[in-house]
Scaffold this motif. Structure first.
Motif, mmCIF file in Angstrom:
data_model
loop_
_atom_site.group_PDB
_atom_site.id
_atom_site.type_symbol
_atom_site.label_atom_id
_atom_site.label_comp_id
_atom_site.label_asym_id
_atom_site.label_seq_id
_atom_site.Cartn_x
_atom_site.Cartn_y
_atom_site.Cartn_z
ATOM 1 N N ARG A 20 17.885 5.999 40.828
ATOM 2 C CA ARG A 20 17.366 5.680 39.500
ATOM 3 C C ARG A 20 16.992 6.919 38.692
ATOM 4 O O ARG A 20 16.658 6.826 37.521
ATOM 5 C CB ARG A 20 16.186 4.716 39.603
ATOM 6 N N GLY A 21 17.084 8.095 39.292
ATOM 7 C CA GLY A 21 16.804 9.340 38.585
ATOM 8 C C GLY A 21 17.976 9.843 37.752
ATOM 9 O O GLY A 21 17.839 10.810 37.005
ATOM 10 N N VAL A 22 19.134 9.208 37.878
ATOM 11 C CA VAL A 22 20.326 9.612 37.122
ATOM 12 C C VAL A 22 20.456 8.715 35.896
ATOM 13 O O VAL A 22 20.296 7.501 35.982
ATOM 14 C CB VAL A 22 21.592 9.512 38.002
ATOM 15 N N ARG A 23 20.755 9.330 34.760
ATOM 16 C CA ARG A 23 20.902 8.576 33.508
ATOM 17 C C ARG A 23 22.384 8.339 33.201
ATOM 18 O O ARG A 23 23.225 9.187 33.531
ATOM 19 C CB ARG A 23 20.240 9.330 32.362
ATOM 20 N N PRO A 24 22.706 7.224 32.551
ATOM 21 C CA PRO A 24 24.110 6.919 32.238
ATOM 22 C C PRO A 24 24.795 8.020 31.428
ATOM 23 O O PRO A 24 25.968 8.316 31.651
ATOM 24 C CB PRO A 24 24.031 5.623 31.424
ATOM 25 N N GLU A 25 24.058 8.638 30.510
ATOM 26 C CA GLU A 25 24.684 9.669 29.677
ATOM 27 C C GLU A 25 25.081 10.904 30.490
ATOM 28 O O GLU A 25 25.994 11.633 30.100
ATOM 29 C CB GLU A 25 23.793 10.050 28.486
ATOM 30 N N GLN A 26 24.421 11.148 31.625
ATOM 31 C CA GLN A 26 24.810 12.273 32.465
ATOM 32 C C GLN A 26 26.213 12.043 33.046
ATOM 33 O O GLN A 26 27.034 12.951 33.066
ATOM 34 C CB GLN A 26 23.796 12.468 33.604
ATOM 35 N N VAL A 27 26.464 10.832 33.500
ATOM 36 C CA VAL A 27 27.780 10.497 34.040
ATOM 37 C C VAL A 27 28.819 10.529 32.918
ATOM 38 O O VAL A 27 29.926 11.058 33.095
ATOM 39 C CB VAL A 27 27.755 9.120 34.739
ATOM 40 N N ALA A 28 28.472 9.998 31.754
ATOM 41 C CA ALA A 28 29.395 9.980 30.615
ATOM 42 C C ALA A 28 29.766 11.409 30.203
ATOM 43 O O ALA A 28 30.935 11.685 29.882
ATOM 44 C CB ALA A 28 28.780 9.224 29.448
ATOM 45 N N ARG A 29 28.794 12.320 30.208
ATOM 46 C CA ARG A 29 29.075 13.720 29.838
ATOM 47 C C ARG A 29 30.058 14.362 30.818
ATOM 48 O O ARG A 29 30.942 15.123 30.420
ATOM 49 C CB ARG A 29 27.784 14.534 29.776
ATOM 50 N N ILE A 30 29.894 14.055 32.093
ATOM 51 C CA ILE A 30 30.824 14.604 33.092
ATOM 52 C C ILE A 30 32.231 14.081 32.830
ATOM 53 O O ILE A 30 33.196 14.848 32.818
ATOM 54 C CB ILE A 30 30.353 14.253 34.530
ATOM 55 N N ALA A 31 32.349 12.791 32.586
ATOM 56 C CA ALA A 31 33.663 12.205 32.298
ATOM 57 C C ALA A 31 34.282 12.849 31.062
ATOM 58 O O ALA A 31 35.484 13.159 31.056
ATOM 59 C CB ALA A 31 33.536 10.693 32.115
ATOM 60 N N GLU A 32 33.490 13.066 30.046
ATOM 61 C CA GLU A 32 33.993 13.702 28.817
ATOM 62 C C GLU A 32 34.436 15.138 29.071
ATOM 63 O O GLU A 32 35.479 15.568 28.594
ATOM 64 C CB GLU A 32 32.917 13.678 27.737
ATOM 65 N N ARG A 33 33.625 15.901 29.806
ATOM 66 C CA ARG A 33 33.944 17.304 30.065
ATOM 67 C C ARG A 33 35.294 17.445 30.753
ATOM 68 O O ARG A 33 36.058 18.369 30.492
ATOM 69 C CB ARG A 33 32.856 17.948 30.925
ATOM 70 N N TYR A 34 35.601 16.517 31.649
ATOM 71 C CA TYR A 34 36.863 16.590 32.388
ATOM 72 C C TYR A 34 37.959 15.726 31.769
ATOM 73 O O TYR A 34 39.028 15.584 32.340
ATOM 74 C CB TYR A 34 36.630 16.179 33.853
ATOM 75 N N ARG A 35 37.649 15.138 30.620
ATOM 76 C CA ARG A 35 38.601 14.259 29.925
ATOM 77 C C ARG A 35 39.098 13.151 30.850
ATOM 78 O O ARG A 35 40.294 12.867 30.945
ATOM 79 C CB ARG A 35 39.780 15.056 29.378
ATOM 80 N N MET A 36 38.146 12.557 31.564
ATOM 81 C CA MET A 36 38.446 11.485 32.508
ATOM 82 C C MET A 36 37.939 10.167 31.927
ATOM 83 O O MET A 36 36.725 9.983 31.785
ATOM 84 C CB MET A 36 37.751 11.734 33.852
#
Length: 174
Positions: free
Chosen positions: A48-64
């Motif tokens: 629960r310490g991870v936020r959805p936007e953190q995962v979204a940013r990773i996906a965006e950075r790698y264009r995934m």
């Protein structure tokens, strides 16, 4: 190995190095996207310490896009965490909250999560049946254990009957 995890499923992994071609094209190794999500989950005390936007940013950075191969990896994170939670063959309220949060941050839909739960529940129940059938029969205490396990795993009677029949056939063939 029986498929259940007894230690947290997320351990920090090293990122892949960029190849010469990736450097020349200013691209990142695509597999680093799921490694970074894994490391994000490994670095927090609780999911629960991870936020959805953190995962979204990773996906965006790698264009995934959050579908296809990347989504399959995210589904495996959820499956592995569910197996970890079910090591004791039950889900606590905290574990249910963690799984709901993990579903949200990984952007998994209800259909996918339901299929993962069904598959994992069947696997865990089958392991319980195998343990009970080790002597070739099911006594009243073992029958009660399987009934409670079915309730904790929220498995239908039809699924349980199918697993029991298949496992009995396997035990008879040995």
């Amino acid at each position: 190995m029986d498929g259940t995890l007894t230690r947290p499923p997320f351990e920090r992994l090293p990122l892949r190095r960029r190849t010469l071609l990736q450097r020349a094209m200013n691209r990142l190794p695509r597999e680093n996207a799921w490694i970074e999500v894994n490391n994000l989950l490994a670095d927090v005390a609780e999911v629960r310490g991870v936020r959805p936007e953190q995962v979204a940013r990773i996906a965006e950075r790698y264009r995934m896009p959050l579908r296809g191969e990347f989504c399959g990896r995210l589904e495996r994170f959820y499956r592995d965490y569910l197996l970890f939670c079910l090591a004791d063959r039950r889900l606590s309220e905290d574990e249910r909250s963690d799984l709901a949060h993990l579903k949200r941050i990984l952007r998994l839909n209800d259909r996918v999560v339901s299929a993962i739960h069904e598959s994992v529940a069947r696997q865990v129940y089958a392991q319980g049946v195998d343990a009970v059938l080790s002597d070739g029969r099911i006594n009243p205490e073992e029958r009660e254990f399987l009934h409670i396990l079915q309730q904790h795993l929220a498995l239908s009677s039809k699924a349980v009957d199918g697993i029991l029949a298949a496992r009995r056939r396997q035990a008879e063939q040995r």
